[in-house]
Design a protein around this motif. Structure first.
Motif: not given
Length: 262
Positions: A67-70, A140-144, A216-229, A134-137
């Protein structure tokens, strides 16, 4: 001199759409193969590292490693899709196919062409990044809902790396020179910017370098959204990405002017 540069800037706010539409109509014939090709590398990393290395790593801040990697793979996929579309397809349209020369015979300016190419590369990045999401969702590793919220960040990421790659295109004499950018810039960013493992685990010197890199800035924007943080420092991340998008854009136009109109 100033009038010469003004002549190659975008003529207005909508001319670039013609370039985007031309590229879309050409891509539509090979759309399926193109999308699958953009998915191959990040999907391999997602499943290979996620399920393989994930067994050894375990949890990262209470989250499974896959889920972190997604989130990192979504950002990486957007970066790769935009970079390769610009370096290879846009370079071919500029040099081998001489499409840019034909377009310059119309009312469009060089700036319109470059902006249209960047917008198209960003579109390809959105398709690639969203497909990984979409694959990650689905697994079950992220919300739709995270897909919708992450699309703007994916689009900005695509525009950033297309803009950076356009500078490389404006300087490269041939395709052979793109490998230096791929191996010395793009690949190291994947490992330095937190896409594969947390930046906090790296030495402090590398952490400072990572903080200056766009991925790094891109990852810091996208990862929290996918993890619900909650996402911290949104303004900083967006501002840094906008700088990485705008400055190379104007630099590439100046370099193309010298290359194509001398």
């Amino acid at each position: 001199m100033r009038e010469g540069y003004a002549a190659v800037m975008p003529a207005n706010a909508y001319n670039w759409v013609a370039v985007w539409r031309r590229n879309f109509l050409a891509w539509r014939k090979v759309a399926l193969a193109s999308v699958l090709g953009n998915l191959a590398d990040p999907m391999t990393n997602l499943f290979g590292l996620g399920f393989g290395l994930g067994i050894i790593v375990g949890l990262i801040d209470g989250t499974s490693y896959i889920a972190f990697l997604a989130g990192g793979m979504v950002a990486t996929s957007a970066m790769t899709a935009a970079t390769f579309e610009t370096m290879y397809a846009a370079f071919a349209r500029m040099r081998a196919q001489r499409t840019w020369e034909a377009i310059l015979c119309t009312q469009l300016t060089l700036g319109d062409i470059v902006l249209g190419e960047l917008a198209w590369a960003a579109t390809k990045a959105v398709l690639a990044g969203t497909a990984i999401a979409v694959v990650a969702v689905t697994l079950g590793y992220a919300a739709w809902a995270s897909i919708i919220y992450s699309i703007p960040a994916i689009a900005i990421t695509g525009f950033v790396f297309a803009s950076l790659a356009m500078v490389v295109v404006s300087l490269a004499p041939s395709y052979d020179y793109f490998v230096f950018y791929q191996t010395l810039v793009v690949t190291p960013m994947v490992f330095l910017c937190g896409a594969v493992f947390p930046v906090s685990q790296m030495p402090s010197a590398f952490q400072r370098v990572a903080g200056l890199l766009p991925l790094a800035h891109s990852v810091d924007l996208i990862r929290p959204v996918m993890l619900g943080l909650p996402t911290g420092g949104i303004g900083l991340h967006i501002g840094a990405l906008c700088m990485y998008a705008v400055l190379p854009f104007f630099l590439s136009i100046a370099l193309f002017r010298r290359r194509l109109m001398r």
